[in-house]
Motif scaffolding. Structure first.
Motif: not given
Lengths: 112, 113
Positions: A34, A36, A44, A46, A49, A95-97, A100, B33, B35, B45, B48, B97-102, B104-105
């Motif tokens: 990814m 960011y 950050p 995204l 991906y 693919n688990y958050g 990362f 999560y 960080y 991290l 979580y 679980w998708g890495a493309d869906t995180q 952030f605040g």
């Protein structure tokens, strides 16, 4: 050796230039990659991906992954002052958050 | 649509004081999560929560505790703050679980004197 390496910059380019940002990594298990973008004093967001090796294009942005060299790149075409930000690469094996691993970021300034 | 919100935005503590950082998301996400971001280092991290009712340690959990209050809210507590905890703290959430869906605040900038 850090698991993910990234040149911190700062990198300054004139408006309209092509920008190349890079990360190297050591863990061959990484499969998901990814990029960011982080504006100053913001969280950050995204940008790109990619799964496994290859290229992915989205507008002015292209992400490349070369797993054989453990090297990923982000190219920005026709860079704009609004692209001035810190760019973080991140990667995960599964693919688990929670798995990362983030690079430290490269600070980019695009000068008008 | 607020996304991920964090409070406070800034905080200064003295060594030994305690505080709780609050995070809420309105995207109906399962995973959340915490960080920390320090100069020259990537986001690391702390803790979580893969789903409501569960929490797990991340890479740097020492000195912190968390609570997943409900599906929306995930708080981070410093029981006895130390100068080494001076950092910018980010909360994030993801729908699966998708890495493309995180997402952030905006972060909490914490200084411990």
């Amino acid at each position: 050796q850090k698991e993910v390496e990234q040149d911190p910059g700062p990198l300054s380019v004139p408006e309209g230039a092509i920008v190349s940002l890079n990360c190297t990594y050591s863990n061959s298990a990484f499969q998901y990659f990814m990029w960011y973008r982080q504006y100053s004093r913001k969280g950050p967001e995204l940008l790109m991906y990619t799964y496994s090796s290859g290229n992915k294009e989205d507008g002015r942005f292209t992400a490349q992954v070369d797993k054989s060299s453990k090297y990923i790149s982000l190219f920005i075409r026709d860079s704009q002052p609004s692209d001035s930000a810190t760019y973080l690469c991140a990667m995960t094996p599964d693919n688990y958050g929670q798995n990362f691993v983030f690079g430290p970021g490269t600070r980019l300034s695009v000068l008008p | 649509n607020a996304g991920v919100t964090q409070t406070p935005k800034f905080q200064v503590l003295k060594t030994g004081q305690s505080m709780t950082l609050q995070c809420a998301q309105d995207m109906n996400h399962n995973s959340m999560y915490w960080y920390r971001q320090d100069p020259g280092m990537g986001l690391r991290l702390i803790y979580y929560s893969a789903s409501e009712g569960t929490t797990d340690k991340g890479e740097v959990p020492n000195g912190y505790n968390v609570s997943r209050l409900n599906k929306r809210e995930f708080s981070l507590r410093l029981e006895s703050a130390a100068p080494s905890q001076t950092s910018v703290y980010f909360c994030a959430s993801s729908g699966g679980w998708g890495a493309d869906t995180q997402y952030f605040g905006p972060g909490t900038r914490l200084t411990v004197l």
